[in-house]
Design an enzyme around this catalytic site. Structure first.
Site, PDB file in Angstrom:
ATOM      1  N   TYR A  68       0.854  -1.194   0.000  1.00 27.93           N
ATOM      2  CA  TYR A  68       0.000   0.000   0.000  1.00 27.93           C
ATOM      3  C   TYR A  68       0.884   1.236   0.000  1.00 27.93           C
ATOM      4  CZ  TYR A  68      -5.023  -0.452   0.188  1.00 27.93           C
ATOM      5  OH  TYR A  68      -6.332  -0.602  -0.160  1.00 27.93           O
ATOM      6  N   GLU A  70      -0.459   4.827  -0.476  1.00 32.32           N
ATOM      7  CA  GLU A  70      -1.297   6.017  -0.710  1.00 32.32           C
ATOM      8  C   GLU A  70      -0.459   7.276  -0.538  1.00 32.32           C
ATOM      9  OE1 GLU A  70      -4.321   5.182   2.125  1.00 32.32           O
ATOM     10  OE2 GLU A  70      -5.632   4.223   0.666  1.00 32.32           O
ATOM     11  N   ASP A 214      -6.273  14.034 -24.882  1.00 28.70           N
ATOM     12  CA  ASP A 214      -6.266  12.627 -24.470  1.00 28.70           C
ATOM     13  C   ASP A 214      -5.583  11.831 -25.584  1.00 28.70           C
ATOM     14  OD1 ASP A 214      -6.775   9.987 -23.929  1.00 28.70           O
ATOM     15  OD2 ASP A 214      -8.940  10.241 -23.622  1.00 28.70           O
ATOM     16  N   THR A 240      -3.370   6.388 -21.915  1.00 29.88           N
ATOM     17  CA  THR A 240      -3.226   5.024 -21.407  1.00 29.88           C
ATOM     18  C   THR A 240      -1.753   4.667 -21.581  1.00 29.88           C
ATOM     19  OG1 THR A 240      -3.590   4.059 -23.575  1.00 29.88           O
ATOM     20  CG2 THR A 240      -5.526   4.320 -22.174  1.00 29.88           C
ATOM     21  N   LYS A 243      -1.552   0.976 -24.978  1.00 34.13           N
ATOM     22  CA  LYS A 243      -1.900   0.920 -26.399  1.00 34.13           C
ATOM     23  C   LYS A 243      -0.603   1.041 -27.207  1.00 34.13           C
ATOM     24  CE  LYS A 243      -6.591   2.343 -25.342  1.00 34.13           C
ATOM     25  NZ  LYS A 243      -7.662   3.350 -25.453  1.00 34.13           N
ATOM     26  N   ARG A 249      -1.299  -2.347 -18.601  1.00 32.70           N
ATOM     27  CA  ARG A 249      -2.627  -1.741 -18.651  1.00 32.70           C
ATOM     28  C   ARG A 249      -2.720  -0.643 -17.587  1.00 32.70           C
ATOM     29  NH1 ARG A 249      -6.899  -2.964 -21.358  1.00 32.70           N
ATOM     30  NH2 ARG A 249      -5.604  -4.354 -22.575  1.00 32.70           N
TER      31      ARG A 249
HETATM   32  C1  LIG Z   1      -8.694   3.663 -24.630  1.00 33.11           C
HETATM   33  C2  LIG Z   1      -9.047   5.082 -24.372  1.00 33.11           C
HETATM   34  C3  LIG Z   1      -9.367   5.527 -23.088  1.00 33.11           C
HETATM   35  C4  LIG Z   1      -9.664   4.599 -21.936  1.00 33.11           C
HETATM   36  O1  LIG Z   1      -8.667   3.801 -21.502  1.00 33.11           O
HETATM   37  P1  LIG Z   1      -9.002   2.590 -20.507  1.00 33.11           P
HETATM   38  O2  LIG Z   1      -7.651   2.249 -19.959  1.00 33.11           O
HETATM   39  O3  LIG Z   1      -9.639   1.535 -21.318  1.00 33.11           O
HETATM   40  O4  LIG Z   1      -9.909   3.109 -19.440  1.00 33.11           O
HETATM   41  C5  LIG Z   1      -9.571   6.887 -22.893  1.00 33.11           C
HETATM   42  N1  LIG Z   1      -9.474   7.745 -23.907  1.00 33.11           N
HETATM   43  C6  LIG Z   1      -9.195   7.347 -25.166  1.00 33.11           C
HETATM   44  C7  LIG Z   1      -9.110   8.370 -26.264  1.00 33.11           C
HETATM   45  C8  LIG Z   1      -8.988   6.005 -25.446  1.00 33.11           C
HETATM   46  O5  LIG Z   1      -8.766   5.614 -26.696  1.00 33.11           O
END
Ligand SMILES: *Cc1c(COP(=O)(O)O)cnc(C)c1O
Length: 438
Positions: A68, A70, A214, A240, A243, A249
């Site tokens: 933990y 935090e 994002d 993220t 990807k 993840r």
């Molecule tokens: C995949 C994605 C997310 C979310 O990611 P998770 O890890 O699945 O919650 C947020 N924004 C965009 C643009 C994405 O492509």
């Protein structure tokens, strides 16, 4: 054998600290093994997926899962955090270097939670957001009515131009001037073109709105120098890590202005999350370290070349690519000309060992469960070592399956699917991945 000796032997066969998963839980172990075989024998063309390194998986499967922590490195609520501090600091420093920004929070459990944290840090409930529509390539967390972002905020959405499939920046500006949003969100999940961060900044400045970029999908291409970093323009950048960036993840938040540090860090914890996943953060540190190596740049360049080779091959076979092509790792195929439904196409391709996802196209006449489109991506195949020539061949195989489906009026075409599956399995065998699942 005495009772005591028997007991001892039993304890040895099931020791919490030494027994392997195979022994402790054959059912779970077996399913993980099957998943490895699936990943070995299918070509992964889902644009949001990748194959992370064994090193990342080892870090994630480590003793760090017990801790933990935090708070932030150096300012934790529990003791014993020396080593997780060391790891989290490595992740933060490497992230800042990769994206050229001043501050990073590597604790968000996912991309979605990264976005939620930014909303919590900078907006009040009921605030106005201007973002990209889901069916034009945006993400659920950018204000979809089924997501918390759509339920708690007043959302208006821009999209792509009908004639060419590119983001309509003039429309974004016009909408911004009408709506006067508190925040503009840019970045997408199914948009294949370079996003003009600078133009978004100019629009946000005109209406005095926060700009959130994002880059969940594009992070690896930005880190690899193929796409421009939004850190110079957006107030906050979220992503993220699993990807194109090819890590574990998870999520991450980046920013430049020190005044935002407290609201963002406090929104992540205690605002939204509890203890950070330090084993995943270790995986992030490892992945960022790998992304800083020179060969990651080559990977990023190949990701784009490969996606382009595949899109060109499909185009040559008469399939419509939304916006006419791609500058990135991802592209959408519009199946309306062939009269095919995305769901049928996805299922048929999977039977041929080609895994992609059905996806809405801009202004899709079909419901999101069915769709008129398919989304393809090159990251996982590129990681595997496939070249542009291989991706051109994959484009041809996808076209073979879709043509076969069309000939059968959208019904299964087992002979074509089986023939392609054979070729895909051969290709997969030439590019082996992990030898072990754990
Ligand atoms: C995949 C994605 C997310 C979310 O990611 P998770 O890890 O699945 O919650 C947020 N924004 C965009 C643009 C994405 O492509």
């Amino acid at each position: 054998m005495s009772q005591a000796a028997k007991k001892m032997q039993e304890n040895q066969t099931m020791n919490l600290f030494t027994s392997a998963l195979k022994q402790v839980d054959p059912a779970v172990f077996g399913a993980i093994g099957h998943e490895l075989h699936r990943q070995q024998d299918y070509l992964e063309l889902i644009a949001s997926e990748n194959l992370t390194s064994r090193a990342v998986m080892q870090a994630q499967g480590s003793v760090l899962t017990n801790k933990y922590a935090e708070g932030l490195p150096g300012k934790r609520y529990y003791s014993g955090c020396d080593f997780v501090d060391e790891i989290e600091n490595l992740a933060i420093e490497r992230a800042k270097k990769l994206f050229t920004c001043n501050f990073a929070n590597v604790q968000p459990h996912s991309g979605s939670q990264s976005n939620q944290a930014v909303y919590l840090a900078l907006l009040q409930p009921g605030a106005k957001i201007l973002s990209m529509a889901l069916d034009h390539g945006g993400h659920l967390t950018h204000g979809s009515p089924v997501n918390i972002s759509g339920k708690w905020f007043d959302v208006k959405q821009y999209g792509v131009r009908k004639q060419d499939g590119y983001i309509d920046y003039d429309m974004v500006e016009e909408m911004a001037q009408q709506q006067k949003p508190d925040m503009i969100v840019c970045g997408a999940s199914a948009y294949s073109r370079v996003i003009d961060w600078k133009r978004f900044r100019a629009i946000a400045d005109k209406v005095d709105a926060w700009l959130l970029a994002d880059v969940a999908h594009y992070a690896g291409l930005i880190a690899g120098g193929v796409l421009p970093t939004p850190c110079d323009y957006a107030d906050v950048v979220t992503t993220t890590t699993h990807k194109t960036l090819r890590g574990p993840r998870g999520g991450m938040i980046l920013w430049n202005d020190e005044a935002l540090s407290q609201p963002i860090n406090q929104a992540v914890f205690p605002g939204l999350q509890g203890g950070p996943l330090e084993h995943v953060i270790a995986g992030k540190a490892v992945a960022f370290g790998l992304a800083l190596q020179p060969d990651f740049k080559i990977y990023a360049q190949n990701v784009v070349k490969n996606a382009q080779a595949m899109a060109n091959a499909l185009d040559a076979r008469g399939y419509t690519i939304v916006s006419g092509g791609t500058d990135t790792h991802v592209f959408l195929v519009d199946l309306r000309k062939q009269g095919l439904v995305g769901l049928d196409a996805q299922r048929s391709l999977y039977r041929a060992h080609l895994n992609c996802n059905r996806n809405t196209i801009p202004d899709d006449p079909q419901k999101p469960w069915y769709t008129s489109g398919l989304r393809f991506g090159s990251p996982a195949g590129t990681t595997r070592g496939l070249s542009a020539a291989d991706f051109a061949q994959i484009g041809g195989m996808v076209a073979d399956v879709l043509d076969g489906l069309k000939e059968n009026g959208g019904e299964n075409n087992a002979s074509v699917e089986d023939a392609v599956a054979q070729k895909v399995k051969e290709m997969c065998a030439r590019f082996p991945i992990y030898t072990e699942a754990l």
